[in-house]
Design an enzyme around this catalytic site. Sequence first.
Site, mmCIF file in Angstrom:
data_model
loop_
_atom_site.group_PDB
_atom_site.id
_atom_site.type_symbol
_atom_site.label_atom_id
_atom_site.label_comp_id
_atom_site.label_asym_id
_atom_site.label_seq_id
_atom_site.Cartn_x
_atom_site.Cartn_y
_atom_site.Cartn_z
ATOM 1 N N SER A 24 0.524 -1.008 -0.426
ATOM 2 C CA SER A 24 0.165 -0.317 -0.001
ATOM 3 C C SER A 24 1.065 1.136 -0.298
ATOM 4 O O SER A 24 0.424 2.155 -0.097
ATOM 5 C CB SER A 24 -0.897 -0.500 1.055
ATOM 6 O OG SER A 24 -0.213 -0.410 2.216
ATOM 7 N N ASN A 111 -2.270 -2.496 12.951
ATOM 8 C CA ASN A 111 -4.002 -2.548 13.406
ATOM 9 C C ASN A 111 -4.492 -1.076 14.128
ATOM 10 O O ASN A 111 -5.367 -0.457 13.771
ATOM 11 C CB ASN A 111 -4.274 -3.693 13.372
ATOM 12 C CG ASN A 111 -4.324 -4.502 12.957
ATOM 13 O OD1 ASN A 111 -3.766 -4.762 11.853
ATOM 14 N ND2 ASN A 111 -4.935 -6.087 13.852
ATOM 15 N N THR A 156 -39.258 27.748 -10.549
ATOM 16 C CA THR A 156 -39.633 26.743 -9.597
ATOM 17 C C THR A 156 -39.719 25.496 -10.663
ATOM 18 O O THR A 156 -40.232 26.321 -11.977
ATOM 19 C CB THR A 156 -40.962 26.091 -8.526
ATOM 20 O OG1 THR A 156 -41.997 26.779 -9.902
ATOM 21 C CG2 THR A 156 -40.372 27.062 -7.761
ATOM 22 N N HIS A 157 -39.235 23.858 -11.111
ATOM 23 C CA HIS A 157 -39.479 23.855 -12.089
ATOM 24 C C HIS A 157 -38.831 24.221 -13.380
ATOM 25 O O HIS A 157 -38.880 24.323 -14.468
ATOM 26 C CB HIS A 157 -40.650 23.647 -12.593
ATOM 27 C CG HIS A 157 -42.099 22.904 -11.710
ATOM 28 N ND1 HIS A 157 -41.912 21.662 -11.269
ATOM 29 C CD2 HIS A 157 -42.843 23.858 -11.172
ATOM 30 C CE1 HIS A 157 -43.153 21.445 -10.314
ATOM 31 N NE2 HIS A 157 -43.445 22.656 -9.840
ATOM 32 N N SER A 278 -13.366 26.540 -27.740
ATOM 33 C CA SER A 278 -13.683 24.988 -28.344
ATOM 34 C C SER A 278 -12.814 25.052 -29.335
ATOM 35 O O SER A 278 -12.389 25.911 -29.872
ATOM 36 C CB SER A 278 -14.696 24.838 -28.603
ATOM 37 O OG SER A 278 -14.938 24.469 -30.029
ATOM 38 N N LYS A 284 -16.910 29.628 -29.633
ATOM 39 C CA LYS A 284 -17.614 29.126 -27.883
ATOM 40 C C LYS A 284 -16.850 29.265 -26.605
ATOM 41 O O LYS A 284 -15.669 30.084 -26.561
ATOM 42 C CB LYS A 284 -17.558 27.586 -28.174
ATOM 43 C CG LYS A 284 -17.897 27.272 -29.077
ATOM 44 C CD LYS A 284 -19.229 26.583 -28.894
ATOM 45 C CE LYS A 284 -19.626 25.878 -27.075
ATOM 46 N NZ LYS A 284 -19.470 24.336 -27.456
ATOM 47 N N GLU A 291 -18.518 22.866 -14.733
ATOM 48 C CA GLU A 291 -18.957 21.467 -15.173
ATOM 49 C C GLU A 291 -18.615 20.980 -15.033
ATOM 50 O O GLU A 291 -18.383 19.226 -14.052
ATOM 51 C CB GLU A 291 -18.360 21.183 -17.325
ATOM 52 C CG GLU A 291 -19.164 22.215 -17.449
ATOM 53 C CD GLU A 291 -18.894 22.358 -19.245
ATOM 54 O OE1 GLU A 291 -20.654 21.871 -20.008
ATOM 55 O OE2 GLU A 291 -18.420 23.049 -19.738
ATOM 56 N N TYR A 318 -9.914 -6.566 12.141
ATOM 57 C CA TYR A 318 -9.119 -6.374 11.544
ATOM 58 C C TYR A 318 -9.038 -7.194 9.718
ATOM 59 O O TYR A 318 -8.995 -8.015 10.122
ATOM 60 C CB TYR A 318 -8.034 -5.982 11.652
ATOM 61 C CG TYR A 318 -6.631 -5.301 9.985
ATOM 62 C CD1 TYR A 318 -6.964 -4.215 9.603
ATOM 63 C CD2 TYR A 318 -6.154 -5.593 9.142
ATOM 64 C CE1 TYR A 318 -6.446 -3.481 8.735
ATOM 65 C CE2 TYR A 318 -5.669 -5.736 8.003
ATOM 66 C CZ TYR A 318 -5.854 -4.339 7.975
ATOM 67 O OH TYR A 318 -4.914 -4.253 6.816
ATOM 68 N N LYS A 326 -7.536 3.692 2.154
ATOM 69 C CA LYS A 326 -7.294 5.239 1.615
ATOM 70 C C LYS A 326 -7.514 5.643 0.356
ATOM 71 O O LYS A 326 -7.599 7.090 0.198
ATOM 72 C CB LYS A 326 -5.721 4.327 1.521
ATOM 73 C CG LYS A 326 -5.105 3.621 2.330
ATOM 74 C CD LYS A 326 -4.661 4.570 4.088
ATOM 75 C CE LYS A 326 -4.794 3.231 4.925
ATOM 76 N NZ LYS A 326 -5.544 2.337 4.827
HETATM 77 N N1 ARG Z 1 -0.962 -0.952 5.343
HETATM 78 C C1 ARG Z 1 -2.486 -1.261 6.116
HETATM 79 C C2 ARG Z 1 -4.114 -0.822 6.220
HETATM 80 O O1 ARG Z 1 -4.067 0.126 5.298
HETATM 81 C C3 ARG Z 1 -2.559 -1.134 7.874
HETATM 82 C C4 ARG Z 1 -2.384 -2.203 8.812
HETATM 83 C C5 ARG Z 1 -2.280 -3.940 8.062
HETATM 84 N N2 ARG Z 1 -2.552 -4.400 9.617
HETATM 85 C C6 ARG Z 1 -2.613 -5.655 8.782
HETATM 86 N N3 ARG Z 1 -2.664 -7.038 10.217
HETATM 87 N N4 ARG Z 1 -1.723 -6.184 8.349
HETATM 88 O O2 ARG Z 1 -4.523 -1.176 6.069
#
Ligand code: ARG
Length: 459
Positions: A24, A111, A156-157, A278, A284, A291, A318, A326
């Site tokens: 990650s 965790n 309205t509408h 454009s 344009k 937008e 977990y 993320k």
């Molecule tokens: N990169 C992991 C996450 O974002 C961190 C936690 C990892 N924990 C584990 N037990 N592998 O979730």
Amino acid sequence: MGDKLWGGSFKSDTDKIVDNFNASIKFDKRLYKEDIEGSMVYCRMLAKQGIITSNEAATILNALKEIYSEIERGDFAFDETLEDIHTHIEKALVRKIGPLGETIYTGRSRNDQIVLDTRLYVKNSTIKITNLIKEFQLSLIEVAEKNQDLIMPGYTHLQRAQPILLAHHLLAYYEMLKRDRSRYEEVLKRTNVLPLGSAALAGTTFNIDREFLSRELKMENVTANSMDAVSDRDYIVEFIFTSALLMMHLSRLSEELIIWSTQEFNFIEISDAFATGSSIMPQKKNPDIPELIRGKTGRIYGNLISLLTMMKGLPLTYNKDMQEDKEPLFDTVDTVEKSVTIFSRLLKEISFKRENIKKATEKGYLVATDLADYLTYKGMTFRKAHHIVGDMILSAKEKKKELHHLDLHEMKHFSPLIENDVYGWLDPVSCIKRRNIKGGTGPETVEKALSKAKEELKS
Ligand code: ARG
């Protein structure tokens, strides 16, 4: 077993394809600041509790500071086989100071560490976005005050309905954004809670001082259940939901600006600096910025649904699925910050075409409700008055006239109650002036609303 934080019970190395799929670091390196901040406070707590000595703590803190500057300077090598940001920082620490670096992981798991990092990240982002919304509200007020007497059609509408003040229209968005800010403040309360001490899921055996950690990290509370603490992502979901709602508001205003800048409406012009052209049609001028904001709203809804769906089937506690929280989170932060910032600027790049707006307000029987009110004041029920005014509009339309073009004789044909004073009810300015009711579009009410808004933004 390479440089992994685990693998003691593994007989062979992981396959490269697994390292790549599992890592990650590409996106969670963004959390380095929060990760190091958490580790520094944790280190001071370990010393305070006598788990490490104060000399050891000083060495660790120095090394963490160095790592922080290296990352800031771009002098830090990120490597996929090191999985995530926690591993990177721990390994760098050990490289600098040897096994001592490992001690700050006593009583802590990735965790609870990732939860701390993302909680701090959501907290910082929330504070930043709340301030950006304030800026946006200030821009709205600036534009409203600059055009405070400008009357335009309210719809309205998407059909012309009644005259309103542009300032009143803009203040409607002020109210939406005020609710957005208060929602972010709510999110902040539930986010700003310390998970450390939960360790992997069951709580730690070490005597760590959770209250100290919470105080030092400027958090308001500590989590009450270690299993909930490591598996809860509500604070991210709530943050994205709040952002989705904010984007919905920005998107509605974008839609209005797009419509107002069409030749069909022709109410506004966006400055050259904030519009685009454009490649094929030389005439344009396109409203790309609103937008894009309208379009990006969809992304944020997508991020919200991603997260809700990712979470819905997860058993406690977990699960690696949660690493997928993320990218939607970061994307939401980037999109919202950019959208609010550019929109605040865009507002000041709009000029209102007062003549066209005035013409639009005078055509299309926008004063019809006021005429019905007039008849009601003269003693008729509003339902009956509504009906009579309907008849008058039909006849005016046939004559290709507006209501105020009908002479008194023509008017009286519909009701003997109508007198010369009726004409005072048929111009948009008088319509507005009669609506100084609290929350209405009357000039005095709008003036007060503007002052109240400015007062609110000061606090
Ligand atoms: N990169 C992991 C996450 O974002 C961190 C936690 C990892 N924990 C584990 N037990 N592998 O979730």
